[in-house]
Design an enzyme around this catalytic site. Structure first.
Site, PDB file in Angstrom:
ATOM      1  N   GLU A  62      16.941  34.841   9.985  1.00  0.00           N
ATOM      2  CA  GLU A  62      17.760  34.827   8.789  1.00  0.00           C
ATOM      3  C   GLU A  62      16.945  34.365   7.573  1.00  0.00           C
ATOM      4  OE1 GLU A  62      20.350  33.967  12.369  1.00  0.00           O
ATOM      5  OE2 GLU A  62      18.424  33.298  11.605  1.00  0.00           O
ATOM      6  N   ARG A 272       9.605  33.330  22.214  1.00  0.00           N
ATOM      7  CA  ARG A 272      10.401  32.988  21.040  1.00  0.00           C
ATOM      8  C   ARG A 272      10.260  31.503  20.718  1.00  0.00           C
ATOM      9  NH1 ARG A 272      12.447  34.878  16.377  1.00  0.00           N
ATOM     10  NH2 ARG A 272      14.427  33.904  15.808  1.00  0.00           N
ATOM     11  N   GLY A 311       4.650  31.511  14.129  1.00  0.00           N
ATOM     12  CA  GLY A 311       4.396  32.238  12.897  1.00  0.00           C
ATOM     13  C   GLY A 311       3.212  33.178  12.928  1.00  0.00           C
ATOM     14  N   GLU A 312       2.758  33.593  14.110  1.00  0.00           N
ATOM     15  CA  GLU A 312       1.593  34.463  14.197  1.00  0.00           C
ATOM     16  C   GLU A 312       1.907  35.830  14.777  1.00  0.00           C
ATOM     17  OE1 GLU A 312      -2.394  31.956  14.349  1.00  0.00           O
ATOM     18  OE2 GLU A 312      -1.375  31.967  16.296  1.00  0.00           O
ATOM     19  N   PRO A 337      13.817  44.557  15.720  1.00  0.00           N
ATOM     20  CA  PRO A 337      12.887  45.659  15.994  1.00  0.00           C
ATOM     21  C   PRO A 337      12.224  46.214  14.735  1.00  0.00           C
ATOM     22  CG  PRO A 337      15.124  46.488  16.030  1.00  0.00           C
ATOM     23  CD  PRO A 337      15.226  44.994  15.828  1.00  0.00           C
ATOM     24  N   LEU A 338      12.699  45.811  13.555  1.00  0.00           N
ATOM     25  CA  LEU A 338      12.090  46.308  12.326  1.00  0.00           C
ATOM     26  C   LEU A 338      10.744  45.644  12.040  1.00  0.00           C
ATOM     27  CD1 LEU A 338      15.311  46.420  10.144  1.00  0.00           C
ATOM     28  CD2 LEU A 338      14.131  48.348  11.219  1.00  0.00           C
TER      29      LEU A 338
END
Length: 440
Positions: A62, A272, A311-312, A337-338
């Site tokens: 988000e 995740r 963050g990688e 998935p984008l």
């Protein structure tokens, strides 16, 4: 007024004494920052003069989706302070890491107070927002009741409301109607989300599209990318991105099936939650592996690389020949998935993708992604990695679909700015109720 609202208020107020020890346990697990626990009780306000728009985004996905929106808001209203709250530490860390330097002076971050009446009141009295935009499905009864009581205009943007969520709120229809009916604006991701929100009482519902279509490509630090490229060489790479418990065993099973047929195969697993790296390594059962959290690169002797850092992910989408979208092989609902679509990585999606139902359906229907199950994962990995033309075609289609929402942040920004008072609010005596009515 529904009975559920007062019961929630009483219950959360009664639980407040127990939440301190719970928060400290979360600190020990890395889920909270000890020095900032006061923010969970609504403390730490430092409101600057002038107009203030508060945006709340729960976690990483988000938060990343509103980065282009923050830029659009700042460009249109340079005087405006943007207060961004998150629930998770990871969301906060990525916001600070990805926020353009030009916005640093205009954007403030705090953690969302827990939905305890006194803590919500303290937060609102300290920050006195002129308007509020909640992102996706962040509906907190005490918070929304307090905003409504003060007349603070509130919007729900990029709203996602699954069939499962609608069923849950259907058990308390009166409370749902109070919360949703008090929103000045609802902007849904899809027509199906909009219909479910209207059925539960939302008014002024629009369907501009999904902000996640407009997010920028995930970044990659050039030196780190170069080091990984050199370490991997020309090996075929299968990436499992943002995986959840239960998926890593399936991914490792697919690796064992494909590796004898595809020499040099490297499987990269990006959990995740990075703290699960050691547990995932234990599942590998003798497969030679390396862990990024330990500073290791995937050398020629390793079959599996666990990228247990934060963050990688942008690095690994740029390196992979095919990727599995995590959270979709187990009933979590799937990750975004984008993100791989923007970076030209062929995509595999499992059956559980309701969190991103619309983009996943479009990608699958037009050939930008392939549907897989645990049983078909290995064959699909093999098929894409051994057919370069197929991979290029999938990537091109996915990239085209991911570019569909380029102008959306500007549209959303215009609607949110319409909720604010028309000029600087520093001299206003009364707080609340100053927003303008929107035409729907």
């Amino acid at each position: 007024m529904s009975l559920a609202g007062p019961l929630w208020r009483l219950g959360t107020a009664g639980l407040a004494p127990l939440l301190g020890p719970w928060l400290h346990r979360r600190v020990r697990r890395g889920k909270e920052i000890a020095a900032r626990l006061g923010e969970r009780r609504g403390e730490g306000a430092a409101r600057p003069p002038g107009r203030l728009l508060w945006l709340h985004a729960a976690s990483v996905g988000e938060t990343m989706s509103i980065l282009p929106l923050l830029e659009a808001l700042a460009a249109r209203a340079p005087d405006l302070t943007l207060l961004v709250t998150t629930v998770t530490v990871t969301g906060a860390e990525l916001l600070m890491r990805r926020l353009p330097p030009s916005l640093a002076a205009q954007v403030l971050h705090r953690f969302l107070p827990l939905d305890v009446p006194a803590w919500v009141e303290r937060f609102l009295e300290g920050w006195r927002p002129d308007a509020v935009a909640l992102v996706e499905s962040e509906l907190w009864p005490n918070l929304l009741a307090a905003l409504r009581a003060r007349g603070v205009p509130a919007a729900l943007v990029n709203a996602r409301f699954s069939t499962r969520a609608a069923r849950r709120w259907g058990w308390a229809p009166g409370l749902a109607r109070e919360m949703l009916g008090g929103l000045r604006l609802v902007q849904a991701q899809s027509a199906a989300d909009a219909a479910r929100l209207r059925a539960l009482g939302a008014r002024c519902v629009e369907v501009p599209g999904n902000l996640k279509y407009a997010a920028p490509p995930l970044p990659a630090e050039p030196a780190a990318l170069g080091a990984l490229r050199e370490a991997i060489g020309n090996r075929p790479v299968f990436l499992a991105a943002s995986t959840h418990p239960g998926e890593e065993a399936m991914v490792l099973g697919a690796h064992r099936a494909v590796a004898p047929l595809l020499p040099g195969l490297l499987t990269i697993i990006v959990p995740r939650h990075p703290e699960r790296g050691a547990a995932i390594a234990a599942l590998a059962g003798g497969l030679p592996l390396s862990r990024r959290a330990a500073g290791a690169l995937p050398g020629p002797g390793q079959a599996v690389h666990i990228a247990d850092t934060l963050g990688e992910l942008g690095l690994f989408y740029r390196l992979a020949g095919v990727c599995l979208v995590g959270g979709s092989l187990v009933p979590h609902g799937g990750q975004n998935p984008l993100e791989p679509a923007r970076l030209g990585c062929p995509i595999l999606i499992g059956p559980h993708h309701w969190n991103f139902a619309e983009p996943a359906a479009a990608l699958l229907a037009e050939g930008g992604a392939r549907a897989v199950t645990e049983a078909t994962l290995a064959a699909s990995v093999m098929g894409v990695l051994t057919d370069a033309a197929l991979g290029r075609a999938m990537a091109a289609t996915a990239s085209r679909l991911a570019a569909a929402g380029a102008g959306l942040p500007d549209q959303v920004a215009d609607r949110l700015l319409a909720l604010l008072p028309p000029g600087p609010a520093a001299g206003r005596v009364e707080w609340g109720g100053a927003g303008r009515d929107l035409s729907c």
